[in-house]
Design an enzyme around this catalytic site. Structure first.
Site, short mmCIF file in Angstrom:
data_model
loop_
_atom_site.label_atom_id
_atom_site.label_comp_id
_atom_site.label_asym_id
_atom_site.label_seq_id
_atom_site.Cartn_x
_atom_site.Cartn_y
_atom_site.Cartn_z
N HIS A 95 45.03 38.17 72.70
CA HIS A 95 45.72 39.23 71.97
C HIS A 95 46.69 38.61 70.96
CE1 HIS A 95 43.94 42.12 74.72
NE2 HIS A 95 44.34 41.34 75.71
N TYR A 146 49.99 34.03 82.35
CA TYR A 146 50.88 34.49 81.28
C TYR A 146 52.03 33.51 81.07
CZ TYR A 146 48.83 39.21 80.91
OH TYR A 146 48.01 40.28 80.68
#
Length: 348
Positions: free
Chosen positions: A63, A330
């Protein structure tokens, strides 16, 4: 094995959508430690993802192309009996968010990527934070660590075409019948013409804890209040979705309903490849109001890691191991892009 042209196109479409959500599994093997003679680490898994999806220093590892937004959440009060989290009782909660398209290439054309995401941070007046990363698919293609790693390998681009090999992808899906719900969704999915008219799903299950300490398992979804219109077949503007969002917000705020779907006994709580039955009870928890957009990657969301395990009191993770693994991946992605940006002399 020969694959009919229509089948090749469908398989490549599944692969393209899969690339947008593959990094949800990027840290899973690290948590389970099952693959090969050496225990995998988040660093090694992110390396594998970058080898396949491309290396763009200083950007998010998936993303990568997006823009920051801000606004607030207006609680309906209907979820307050389910959770003691202040977000469900505070009348107006400040929100920072980020809309993005899937993939690691920050220079992709907006219309070239089918999957989209919405990440949000709610900041309540009791000092709590809630972060959630949501995607257009409501389910993942696989339910195990092994499956995610095999999916990553199957999506390795063929040097001759720059795209995944349809035969390998077809073999992967044949070996993973649990991908049926994802394949059906991808077959029927039609991208909308705007971030504003897209639905975004939390995918994993979470526990809402009420004031008495009772757990209520839910999945959540942001449902757009902007009417759906299909993405045009021909789009020449590489920043089509970003320009559209800016134009819409210049005319007024945009709205989504935060819908909570409650599990019933027997519903899988640790398997994001299975949808819960359509008849499950839904609760309208309130309205997300997005008021303004900021410059891409230069706004208030720039330095946020939208770790799904940053949760307030009253919301807890389920036993889905994918949640812990997402958090590890992450963190590695955030730390890596921060180091890269510092080396490049710019903020990530």
């Amino acid at each position: 094995m020969s694959i009919p042209l229509q089948g090749r196109a469908r398989t490549l479409r599944l692969a393209a959508i899969g690339l947008g959500v593959a990094s949800l599994g990027a840290g899973f093997a690290y948590v389970a430690g099952w693959i090969g003679p050496e225990r995998l680490t988040p660093q090694r898994i992110i390396d594998t993802f970058e080898d396949q999806a491309g290396h763009y220093p200083g950007y998010r590892k998936n993303h990568a192309k997006g823009l920051c937004v801000s606004g607030y959440f207006r609680s309906s009060g209907l979820a307050e009996p389910l959770s003691s989290a202040r977000v469900f009782s505070q009348p107006k909660v400040p929100v920072i968010g980020r809309f993005a398209i899937g993939g690691a290439n920050p220079f992709s054309a907006d219309a070239s990527v089918a999957t989209r995401s919405l990440a949000v941070q709610f900041s309540t007046d009791d000092g709590q934070r809630w972060r959630s990363g949501m995607n257009t698919p409501p389910v993942l293609a696989v339910s195990t660590v092994e499956g995610f790693y095999q999916q990553m390998l199957a999506m390795t681009p063929d040097p001759a075409t720059g795209k995944p090999d349809p035969a390998k992808m077809q073999a992967f899906f044949a070996q993973h019948p649990e991908s049926a719900a994802f394949r059906q969704w991808a077959k029927d999915y039609k991208p909308s013409d705007s971030f504003a008219s897209s639905s975004y799903h939390g995918i994993n299950a979470f526990r809402l804890m009420d004031a008495a300490g009772t757990a209520h398992y839910v999945r959540w979804q942001m449902v757009p209040q902007t009417p759906f219109a299909a993405l045009p077949a021909q789009v020449d503007d590489k920043e089509f979705l970003q320009h559209d969002l800016q134009q819409r917000l210049s005319q007024g705020p945009l709205h989504w309903k935060l819908m909570l779907t409650l599990a019933e006994p027997g519903d899988p709580l640790d398997d994001p490849s299975h949808l819960w039955p359509a008849g499950r009870r839904k609760v309208d928890a309130g309205t997300l109001v997005i008021e303004q957009v900021e410059a891409p990657e230069q706004g208030v969301c720039r330095d946020l890691n939208f770790d799904p395990l940053i949760l307030p009191r009253g919301i807890e993770p389920s036993n889905d191991p994918i949640l812990a693994a997402r958090s590890a991946a992450y963190a590695e992605s955030f730390n890596r892009r921060s180091r890269e940006a510092a080396h490049l002399g710019a903020k990530p």
